[in-house]
Scaffold this active site. Structure first.
Site, PDB file in Angstrom:
ATOM      1  N   TYR A 161       0.810  -1.215   0.000  1.00 42.30           N
ATOM      2  CA  TYR A 161       0.000   0.000   0.000  1.00 42.30           C
ATOM      3  C   TYR A 161       0.846   1.268   0.000  1.00 42.30           C
ATOM      4  O   TYR A 161       0.314   2.363  -0.138  1.00 42.30           O
ATOM      5  CB  TYR A 161      -0.957  -0.006   1.191  1.00 42.30           C
ATOM      6  N   LYS A 231       4.283 -13.899   5.500  1.00 43.93           N
ATOM      7  CA  LYS A 231       4.726 -14.840   4.470  1.00 43.93           C
ATOM      8  C   LYS A 231       6.255 -14.882   4.486  1.00 43.93           C
ATOM      9  O   LYS A 231       6.926 -14.825   3.455  1.00 43.93           O
ATOM     10  CB  LYS A 231       4.184 -14.386   3.107  1.00 43.93           C
ATOM     11  N   ASP A 284      -0.905 -17.999   4.333  1.00 48.57           N
ATOM     12  CA  ASP A 284      -1.821 -18.893   3.641  1.00 48.57           C
ATOM     13  C   ASP A 284      -2.374 -19.954   4.588  1.00 48.57           C
ATOM     14  O   ASP A 284      -3.546 -20.320   4.517  1.00 48.57           O
ATOM     15  CB  ASP A 284      -1.154 -19.532   2.414  1.00 48.57           C
ATOM     16  N   ASP A 308      -5.432  -7.060   4.925  1.00 51.90           N
ATOM     17  CA  ASP A 308      -6.579  -6.860   4.048  1.00 51.90           C
ATOM     18  C   ASP A 308      -7.262  -8.191   3.761  1.00 51.90           C
ATOM     19  O   ASP A 308      -8.482  -8.338   3.877  1.00 51.90           O
ATOM     20  CB  ASP A 308      -6.111  -6.206   2.748  1.00 51.90           C
TER      21      ASP A 308
END
Length: 421
Positions: A161, A231, A284, A308
């Site tokens: 972002y 991640k 994930d 998000d």
């Protein structure tokens, strides 16, 4: 007043909220605060006034009054100021500390940059906080929506972002490609032909202040755990370092906070009383865990993009984004906003569900210390929904419901607040 406003009116009655300690969000809130409000684009013109009706009822039912200050962004600002985000709006939010806004439209792929992101950056609202819980009576795609009770803390100013990217086919992107391939030695990383390139900054400063907000919230609200979602197995020097910096913050708290490794290595899985356990999960995998092990998680802290995804996924379990609230928090500044978008095709039809913006206002009241008013809002919403007096989106999923307009639903909730008070 400290600020001068060109095209908005400051309420004659009411007083500004004062900040006692910005880092701890310690406020001095009068019983008649001035609160700026942006209705927003699209359905904002419907849900904004509806939320005002309910929030004002909750204030009055507890012996207080909100003095609303209408400010502008997006389409309404272009009509009034010929710009998307006027200084009047920024100045009002800085001066009066606590604000609320409806959805603002962000074009995909072209047009102006996101006004939601611009507001967060201009005001340094570095924490996006979204509590996700099920309201009785709301249809859900899962069998046990009542198990969902998580609060997501999403870093608001960095990651993708931050918007550092270069467009395919431009001279700038070729300069970046040449630097990456020739100067940095990554000559097999990028495919030949047109390519867009972006970078995602994640800093120690941005990470640590976000994780502190999450841990402080967990301690203050008797939550059991804070989970760092990342991640880092792939993006080792951005998201992996987010995790590492998060654990460094956990160490600052002494016995109040314990890591998951310490919990099992030294305490056989038995946490100290009133302590918060900090752990981490791959993003994930976490998307699966919020479905399969919902009760095990309390507070999630994560970089912007993961936040998000995860907050929207949590919202799906409690019935969708139409009832999902949110807020943006800085040091001594607060801006409530619903999670959903502006849905322009429904604008002005007085039909959409205003619950997300009402619940966003409920977070605002909690931030102000008006817990009694906030409790009235949740109780009145649940009583109204379980009585099956609902807007079209819920009415079409249940049997025997009564379909109400946006304004009628807000009026019913407000009446219920007065009855419960």
């Amino acid at each position: 007043m400290a600020s001068v406003y060109d095209s908005v009116e400051v309420p004659e009655d009411g007083a500004a909220i004062e900040v006692v300690d910005a880092e701890s969000d310690d406020l001095e809130v009068p019983d008649n605060p001035i609160i700026p409000i942006i209705y927003g684009d699209g359905i904002g013109t419907d849900v904004g006034p509806a939320a005002q009706t309910v929030l004002q009822a909750a204030a009055e039912a507890t012996g207080r009054e909100i003095n609303w200050m209408r400010v502008f962004a997006g389409e309404s600002a272009r009509e009034k100021y010929d710009e998307n985000l006027p200084e009047d709006t920024i100045n009002a939010m800085k001066e009066f500390k606590v604000s609320i806004k409806g959805p603002l439209t962000t074009p995909v792929g072209a047009g102006f940059r996101s006004l939601n992101v611009a507001l967060r950056k201009r005001l340094d609202l570095y924490t996006n906080m979204r509590p996700t819980f099920h309201l009785d009576g709301v249809p859900s795609p899962v069998s046990r929506p009542d198990q969902m009770d998580m609060v997501t803390f999403r870093e608001n100013t960095e990651d993708v972002y931050a918007g550092i990217e270069w467009e395919a086919g431009t001279e700038e992107v070729e300069q970046v490609r040449e630097f990456i391939e020739q100067e940095m030695g990554y000559d097999e990383t990028i495919h030949d032909g047109p390519v867009g390139i972006g970078i995602k900054p994640i800093s120690e400063f941005g990470t640590k202040r976000l994780v502190r907000k999450a841990i402080d919230y967990a301690l203050e609200h008797d939550r059991d755990s804070v989970t760092l979602v990342h991640k880092g197995n792939i993006m080792k020097f951005t998201e992996g370092t987010f995790r590492d910096w998060g654990y460094e913050v956990a160490e600052e708290y002494g016995e109040e906070v314990i890591t998951e490794d310490t919990l099992w290595e030294e305490r056989d899985g038995e946490p100290p009383e009133d302590a918060v356990v900090v752990n981490d999960r791959i993003a994930d995998n976490m998307l699966q865990q919020i479905l399969t092990r919902t009760p095990q998680y309390d507070v999630l802290a994560m970089p912007n993009l993961n936040g998000d995804y995860l907050s929207d996924a949590c919202g799906a379990q409690i019935g969708g984004l139409g009832i999902a609230p949110g807020a943006n928090i800085g040091d001594g500044l607060f801006l409530a906003e619903p999670v959903h978008g502006s849905a322009p095709k429904y604008a002005g039809q007085d039909k959409v569900n205003p619950t997300a913006m009402i619940l966003s206002g409920r977070i605002m009241l909690e931030y102000m210390g008006w817990d009694d008013a906030a409790d009235l809002i949740r109780n009145a919403l649940e009583e109204t929904i379980t009585s099956k007096q609902v807007t079209y989106d819920i009415e079409r999923q249940i049997s025997g419901g009564t379909k109400l307009s946006t304004s009628d639903f807000a009026g019913k909730v407000a009446d219920t607040i007065y009855d419960l008070a």
